[in-house]
Design an enzyme around this catalytic site. Structure first.
Site, short mmCIF file in Angstrom:
data_model
loop_
_atom_site.label_atom_id
_atom_site.label_comp_id
_atom_site.label_asym_id
_atom_site.label_seq_id
_atom_site.Cartn_x
_atom_site.Cartn_y
_atom_site.Cartn_z
N VAL A 110 24.43 45.11 -39.47
CA VAL A 110 25.40 44.06 -39.13
C VAL A 110 26.84 44.57 -39.34
O VAL A 110 27.69 44.44 -38.44
CB VAL A 110 25.14 42.79 -39.97
CG1 VAL A 110 26.17 41.71 -39.64
CG2 VAL A 110 23.73 42.27 -39.72
N ALA B 139 33.26 48.97 -47.90
CA ALA B 139 32.44 49.47 -49.01
C ALA B 139 30.98 49.44 -48.62
O ALA B 139 30.56 48.57 -47.85
CB ALA B 139 32.66 48.62 -50.25
N THR C 157 26.01 42.52 -46.64
CA THR C 157 25.01 43.21 -47.44
C THR C 157 23.85 42.24 -47.67
O THR C 157 23.94 41.07 -47.34
CB THR C 157 25.54 43.60 -48.83
OG1 THR C 157 25.59 42.43 -49.65
CG2 THR C 157 26.93 44.19 -48.73
N VAL D 6 21.47 31.52 -41.23
CA VAL D 6 20.24 30.81 -40.87
C VAL D 6 19.56 31.34 -39.61
O VAL D 6 18.38 31.63 -39.63
CB VAL D 6 20.48 29.29 -40.80
CG1 VAL D 6 19.29 28.57 -40.18
CG2 VAL D 6 20.71 28.76 -42.21
N LEU E 127 23.40 31.83 -33.89
CA LEU E 127 23.15 30.49 -33.31
C LEU E 127 23.90 29.44 -34.13
O LEU E 127 23.90 29.48 -35.36
CB LEU E 127 21.65 30.17 -33.33
CG LEU E 127 20.75 31.04 -32.45
CD1 LEU E 127 19.31 30.51 -32.51
CD2 LEU E 127 21.23 31.05 -31.01
N GLY F 194 16.66 46.35 -35.73
CA GLY F 194 17.64 45.67 -36.60
C GLY F 194 17.35 44.20 -36.80
O GLY F 194 18.23 43.43 -37.17
N GLU G 250 15.06 42.31 -42.44
CA GLU G 250 15.94 42.54 -43.59
C GLU G 250 15.88 44.03 -43.93
O GLU G 250 14.98 44.74 -43.46
CB GLU G 250 15.44 41.73 -44.78
CG GLU G 250 15.60 40.23 -44.60
CD GLU G 250 17.02 39.84 -44.30
OE1 GLU G 250 17.89 39.97 -45.18
OE2 GLU G 250 17.31 39.40 -43.15
N ASP H 191 12.50 35.25 -46.59
CA ASP H 191 13.72 35.12 -45.79
C ASP H 191 13.76 33.76 -45.10
O ASP H 191 14.80 33.08 -45.10
CB ASP H 191 13.77 36.27 -44.77
CG ASP H 191 15.04 36.23 -43.96
OD1 ASP H 191 16.11 36.47 -44.55
OD2 ASP H 191 14.98 35.94 -42.75
N LYS I 262 16.32 30.47 -45.61
CA LYS I 262 17.03 29.81 -44.50
C LYS I 262 16.74 28.31 -44.49
O LYS I 262 17.64 27.49 -44.30
CB LYS I 262 16.62 30.43 -43.17
CG LYS I 262 17.11 31.86 -43.00
CD LYS I 262 16.46 32.49 -41.79
CE LYS I 262 17.04 33.86 -41.50
NZ LYS I 262 16.29 34.60 -40.50
N1 NAI Z 1 19.96 41.98 -39.18
C1 NAI Z 1 20.05 40.74 -38.77
O1 NAI Z 1 19.64 40.38 -37.68
C2 NAI Z 1 20.68 39.72 -39.66
C3 NAI Z 1 21.06 40.04 -40.92
N2 NAI Z 1 21.62 39.08 -41.73
C4 NAI Z 1 22.01 39.44 -43.07
O2 NAI Z 1 23.01 40.45 -43.01
C5 NAI Z 1 22.95 41.23 -44.19
C6 NAI Z 1 22.98 42.71 -43.80
O3 NAI Z 1 21.88 43.03 -43.06
P1 NAI Z 1 21.75 44.47 -42.37
O4 NAI Z 1 23.03 44.89 -41.82
O5 NAI Z 1 20.61 44.35 -41.48
O6 NAI Z 1 21.40 45.38 -43.62
P2 NAI Z 1 21.55 46.98 -43.77
O7 NAI Z 1 20.57 47.39 -44.79
O8 NAI Z 1 21.51 47.61 -42.46
O9 NAI Z 1 23.02 47.15 -44.37
C7 NAI Z 1 23.35 46.73 -45.65
C8 NAI Z 1 24.62 47.43 -46.08
O10 NAI Z 1 25.06 46.86 -47.29
C9 NAI Z 1 25.46 47.90 -48.18
N3 NAI Z 1 25.40 47.38 -49.53
C10 NAI Z 1 24.33 47.07 -50.26
N4 NAI Z 1 24.71 46.58 -51.46
C11 NAI Z 1 26.05 46.57 -51.46
C12 NAI Z 1 27.05 46.20 -52.39
N5 NAI Z 1 26.72 45.67 -53.58
N6 NAI Z 1 28.35 46.34 -52.06
C13 NAI Z 1 28.70 46.86 -50.86
N7 NAI Z 1 27.80 47.22 -49.95
C14 NAI Z 1 26.49 47.09 -50.24
C15 NAI Z 1 24.54 49.02 -47.87
O11 NAI Z 1 25.05 50.24 -48.36
C16 NAI Z 1 24.50 48.92 -46.36
O12 NAI Z 1 25.63 49.59 -45.84
C17 NAI Z 1 21.69 40.82 -44.91
O13 NAI Z 1 22.01 39.92 -45.94
C18 NAI Z 1 20.89 40.07 -43.85
O14 NAI Z 1 20.07 39.06 -44.37
C19 NAI Z 1 21.85 37.82 -41.31
C20 NAI Z 1 21.51 37.46 -40.05
C21 NAI Z 1 20.84 38.35 -39.14
N1 LIG Z 2 15.61 39.35 -40.99
C1 LIG Z 2 16.14 38.18 -40.42
C2 LIG Z 2 17.48 38.48 -39.85
C3 LIG Z 2 18.30 37.30 -39.79
O1 LIG Z 2 18.55 36.58 -40.73
C4 LIG Z 2 15.27 37.66 -39.34
O2 LIG Z 2 14.29 38.34 -39.03
O3 LIG Z 2 15.49 36.59 -38.81
#
Ligand code: NAI
Ligand SMILES: N[C@@H](CC=O)C(=O)O
Length: 833
Positions: free
Chosen positions: A480, A509, A562, A616, A620, A671, A674, A685, A689
């Site tokens: 993200v 970061a 994150t 959530v 959307l 992607g 989680e 997860d 939500k």
């Molecule tokens: N992938 C998706 O479709 C969606 C993801 N999300 C939420 O977005 C967030 C990120 O998801 P992704 O990008 O898929 O994860 P990812 O694992 O690809 O990226 C996470 C990033 O956060 C960094 N990180 C971890 N702990 C940290 C900290 N304490 N301080 C700074 N950076 C830190 C990691 O180094 C990494 O760069 C999650 O909470 C996820 O639930 C929400 C909606 C949809």
């Molecule tokens: N891992 C989640 C990503 C969005 O929150 C999902 O599969 O819906």
């Protein structure tokens, strides 16, 4: 004889300091001389004046050899510049330089013998810089085809004998210039700036910005209509471009604004220079030698032609603030008068003074190098009162900066002071003293030197920028976060130009590295740059100091991309510092009810936004829709939803015959999952939500209240790596294939749904249920494709036909767009504040 009035052009040392610049100057003069009568004033080449000061210093110490070596440096620069332009006359020009500098060598010899450099001798030494540059420029101009003549300013400008900062006898100077100008039309006069002479012909210098002053006096004396100061910037900027990257050149200023800016210390202008121009209605233009077609800044009697009146922000640094207060109120004391008189007597410049209405206290701002003298003068004046403890000991604050806003008719603007001080207050800058000029063109305040940059940037944005600046500190650069950076990069220009929002990523970061730059990080190659930062132990690092810097920037937003646990502590620190938060991270919202309430209350207490629309169903509009239903008085009776994009995708893949282990791996690669897909497959997860939604309805539930049936049974090796887990999924492929076969034969589709039923509150049945279901074709959610999600709200108003939100429910790009939309919501809500 033509009666076209003269133009005066002044070239600073950098304009004549190197062959390419000198060539541009000669071209410029040649071009303008064809258009009408022209007089030229020139400063010493490059660093020559500093070198002359050095030479005088060495000679005074008796180091003649060192002193003459410096003269050699000066000669070399002049000869090299001249030879580069006139290679055919290298020898002749070198001889010219030598003959010009011969008296300087003799003078330095004399100084080294007596080891004394009197003020007149020093002025004489300094005069050689301008004498050489003006003589050479006249010769080079003539050689280039523009007939020019060296005119010795010492025969034209008459001063008193205050060597070092001589005062000009304006009337006699004007007389001499008027007498001389008749012969100037045939050949461009080139005058050395900065130098003049006493009536008996002793060389004097005019002090700081002396050459500009020469140009103004010459213009006044010869009846010129315009003075152009050619320099290396595009004009007078709205603020110091070294401090404010958005500062821009101002097209027009009034003479009054110019004088005001000069008075508060803008380097390019000096009050002395402005006065002859104002008296004689002469325009002053500031232009860039390297961009001769740019109009630069025009300062004249009219000022703005287009209604645009930018506010210029001037800073004067290296100052000290002295506070003097009487303990007992008395109208006999005349504190202000006495303090100011004592400082005047001691020759200390007072940049700002403010007195309390009852005269009981006064604050004065003086140059820091003069602080001791200023303090001594005031303490001396108040010796008796201090001894009798009638006056508090002097309060001193240093270093401080004087920050002044200058704009014509500022006093008539609405709430100027309010906007000024609230902009500073919003970024935590303390105003130590302030004053509004009687001219109604300026308002000044004193801030700590450490706050200079932030204070200038903030006031500049508040008064001059049509766009809203937004400062982002992004946590996470994964699926993200990485997409968010790409979208900011792609949208930045459009957002600024079309929507007036200037997004600046000031910090980035990941779990172990941090980059921060208050001026904004270049987005190109940013992630690679972060990867090169030395990693630190995530257990011990703290980001609070970064928040302390972030809070001082316009519209500061902490963006959490994150999946970190415990990050709510950082949110709390952010809220306390007035920093807004946009989070894609669900964990802070799934904390136990009281902790989540405390977190939201902290944001409310500090009047900052916390947006989390993407927690959530990605981008959307689910939370916003629900909030609108509740806000408008509807009653939500039931929410049914497919809230997991990844599990939805996996169900669709399974139904298409793809093995479980393969579909989970694909969901991760795309992607959708989680960072740890066990969070999705366990149902945690979705449970988070569903809990977030239920809490939006005001239901004080916690995760333990959710009746949860996992999609995939709990991993028997919970500590195993994600790869090991994914590998182990193969063992479940057959069982899931069987399950799909059973669904197919029953004409159903496998789904993983959440159900929130507020009517169950107070009963034994769970309000929130999450689990796998086999649903019949035609039922809501049966026809979802790929990683689609849907949320169906059955409410009092939407009872026959539930309100359905449906679309991509996971993925880096869609989620990042939702995060960006949350960021824009904040900046739009704050516009104009
Ligand atoms: N992938 C998706 O479709 C969606 C993801 N999300 C939420 O977005 C967030 C990120 O998801 P992704 O990008 O898929 O994860 P990812 O694992 O690809 O990226 C996470 C990033 O956060 C960094 N990180 C971890 N702990 C940290 C900290 N304490 N301080 C700074 N950076 C830190 C990691 O180094 C990494 O760069 C999650 O909470 C996820 O639930 C929400 C909606 C949809
Ligand atoms: N891992 C989640 C990503 C969005 O929150 C999902 O599969 O819906």
């Amino acid at each position: 004889m033509s009666s076209t009035p003269f133009q005066v052009m002044k070239f600073g040392g950098s304009s004549v300091g190197s062959p390419p610049r000198l060539r541009q100057v000669i071209e410029l003069i040649g071009r303008h001389a064809k258009q009408g009568p022209l007089a030229v004033v020139v400063s010493a080449m490059g660093d020559t004046t500093d070198w002359l000061i050095e030479a005088a210093g060495l000679a005074t110490q008796g180091d003649l050899e060192g002193s003459l070596a410096v003269v050699e440096r000066i000669a070399h620069l002049a000869k090299t510049n001249a030879a580069a332009l006139e290679p055919a006359r290298t020898t002749a020009l070198a001889e010219r330089v030598e003959s010009l500098l011969a008296p300087l060598r003799l003078l330095l010899q004399g100084i080294s013998l007596t080891r004394e450099c009197s003020a007149p001798s020093r002025d004489r030494v300094l005069s050689f810089g301008e004498l050489v540059s003006a003589t050479l420029l006249a010769e080079l101009l003539t050689a280039s085809g523009t007939e020019a003549t060296f005119r010795d300013a010492r025969q034209l400008l008459v001063t008193d004998d205050r060597f070092g900062a001589a005062r000009v006898d304006v009337a006699r100077t004007r007389e001499r210039l008027q007498a001389s100008v008749a012969g100037w039309r045939a050949s461009v006069p080139v005058l050395p700036g900065f130098i003049a002479a006493t009536p008996d012909g002793r060389t004097t210098t005019l002090g700081r910005n002396g050459s500009d002053y020469t140009a103004a006096l010459v213009a006044q004396g010869i009846g010129a209509t315009e003075v152009t100061v050619w320099t290396d910037v595009l004009g007078l900027h709205t603020a110091d471009p070294d401090l404010v990257s958005d500062a821009y050149p101002v097209a027009h200023l009034t003479h009054g604004e110019g004088l005001e800016l000069a008075a508060v210390g803008v380097r390019m202008l000096h009050p002395r220079t402005m006065i002859p121009l104002i008296e004689s209605g002469i325009s002053l233009r500031i232009r860039n030698t390297m961009h001769p077609d740019h109009p630069g800044t025009l300062i004249d009697a009219i000022g703005s032609r287009d209604g645009q009146r930018p506010t210029c922000i001037a800073t004067r640094e290296e100052l000290a603030l002295l506070g003097i207060e009487v303990r007992k109120l008395s109208d006999q004391f005349q504190l202000g008068e006495r303090v100011l008189a004592a400082l005047r007597e001691a020759g200390v410049t007072v940049w700002l003074s403010t007195q309390s209405a009852n005269g009981q206290s006064i604050a004065v701002v003086v140059p820091r190098p003069d602080l001791l003298r200023a303090r001594g003068a005031v303490e001396n004046e108040l010796t008796q009162e201090l001894a009798r403890h009638e006056v508090e000991p002097l309060a001193i604050r240093e270093p401080v900066t004087l920050l002044t806003l200058v704009a014509e008719a500022m006093g008539q603007g609405v709430n100027v002071a309010g906007r000024f001080f609230s902009a500073l207050g919003a970024v935590g800058v303390n105003v130590r003293a302030s004053a509004q000029g009687a001219s109604s063109r300026s308002i000044s305040c004193v801030v700590d030197a450490a706050d200079t940059a932030i204070a200038v940037r903030t006031t500049h944005a508040a008064f001059n920028l049509a766009h809203q600046q937004v400062s982002l500190f992004l946590l996470g650069r994964g699926t993200v976060g990485g997409q968010l950076l790409a979208q900011v990069r792609a949208q930045q220009a459009l957002l600024k130009d079309k929507h007036g929002i200037a997004l600046r990523v000031v910090g980035l970061a990941d779990s172990r590295r941090v980059l921060f730059d208050a001026a904004g990080l270049p987005l190109e190659g940013l992630e690679e740059r972060l990867a090169r930062v030395e990693p630190v132990n995530p257990e011990t690092r703290t980001l609070v100091p970064v928040l302390d810097e972030l809070r001082r920037l316009p519209v500061p937003i902490l963006v959490d991309c994150t999946a970190a646990s415990g990050i709510e502590a950082l949110y709390t620190e952010a809220f306390r510092r007035g920093i807004h938060v946009v989070g894609a991270n669900k964990k802070p919202l799934a904390l136990p009810w009281d902790d989540r309430e405390a977190l939201l209350a902290e944001a409310r207490r500090h009047h900052v936004a916390y947006h989390y629309e993407t927690t959530v169903a990605s981008s959307l509009p689910v939370i916003d829709t629900l909030a609108n239903l509740v806000r408008t008085g509807d009653t939500v009776r039931l929410i049914t939803a497919s809230l997991s994009g990844s599990v939805g995708f996996i169900c669709n893949e399974l139904m298409a015959g793809v093995p479980l282990s393969v579909s989970v791996r694909t969901a991760k690669e795309r992607g959708f999952t989680e960072p740890d897909p066990r969070e999705d497959l366990s149902g945690t997860d979705v449970a988070r939500k569903a809990l977030i939604l239920a809490r939006e309805l005001g239901l004080p539930l916690s995760l333990s209240d959710v009746a949860l049936e996992p999609f995939v049974p709990e991993d028997p090796r919970p500590g195993a790596s994600v790869d090991t887990f994914l590998h182990g999924l193969k063992a479940l492929d057959a069982a899931y294939a069987d399950r799909v076969t059973r669904c197919r034969s029953a004409g159903t589709v496998l789904r993983y749904l959440a159900r929130i039923d507020p009517s169950k509150v107070g009963t034994d049945s769970p309000v929130i249920r999450v689990g796998p279901v086999a649903i019949e074709a035609g039922q809501p959610g049966a026809d979802l494709r790929g990683a689609e999600s849907f949320v169906s709200f059955t409410t009092t108003r939407h009872s026959d036909f539930p309100l359905v939100v449906r679309g991509a429910g996971a993925g880096g790009a869609v989620t990042a767009s939702g995060v960006l939309a949350d960021i824009l919501r904040i900046s739009q809500a704050l516009r104009g504040r």
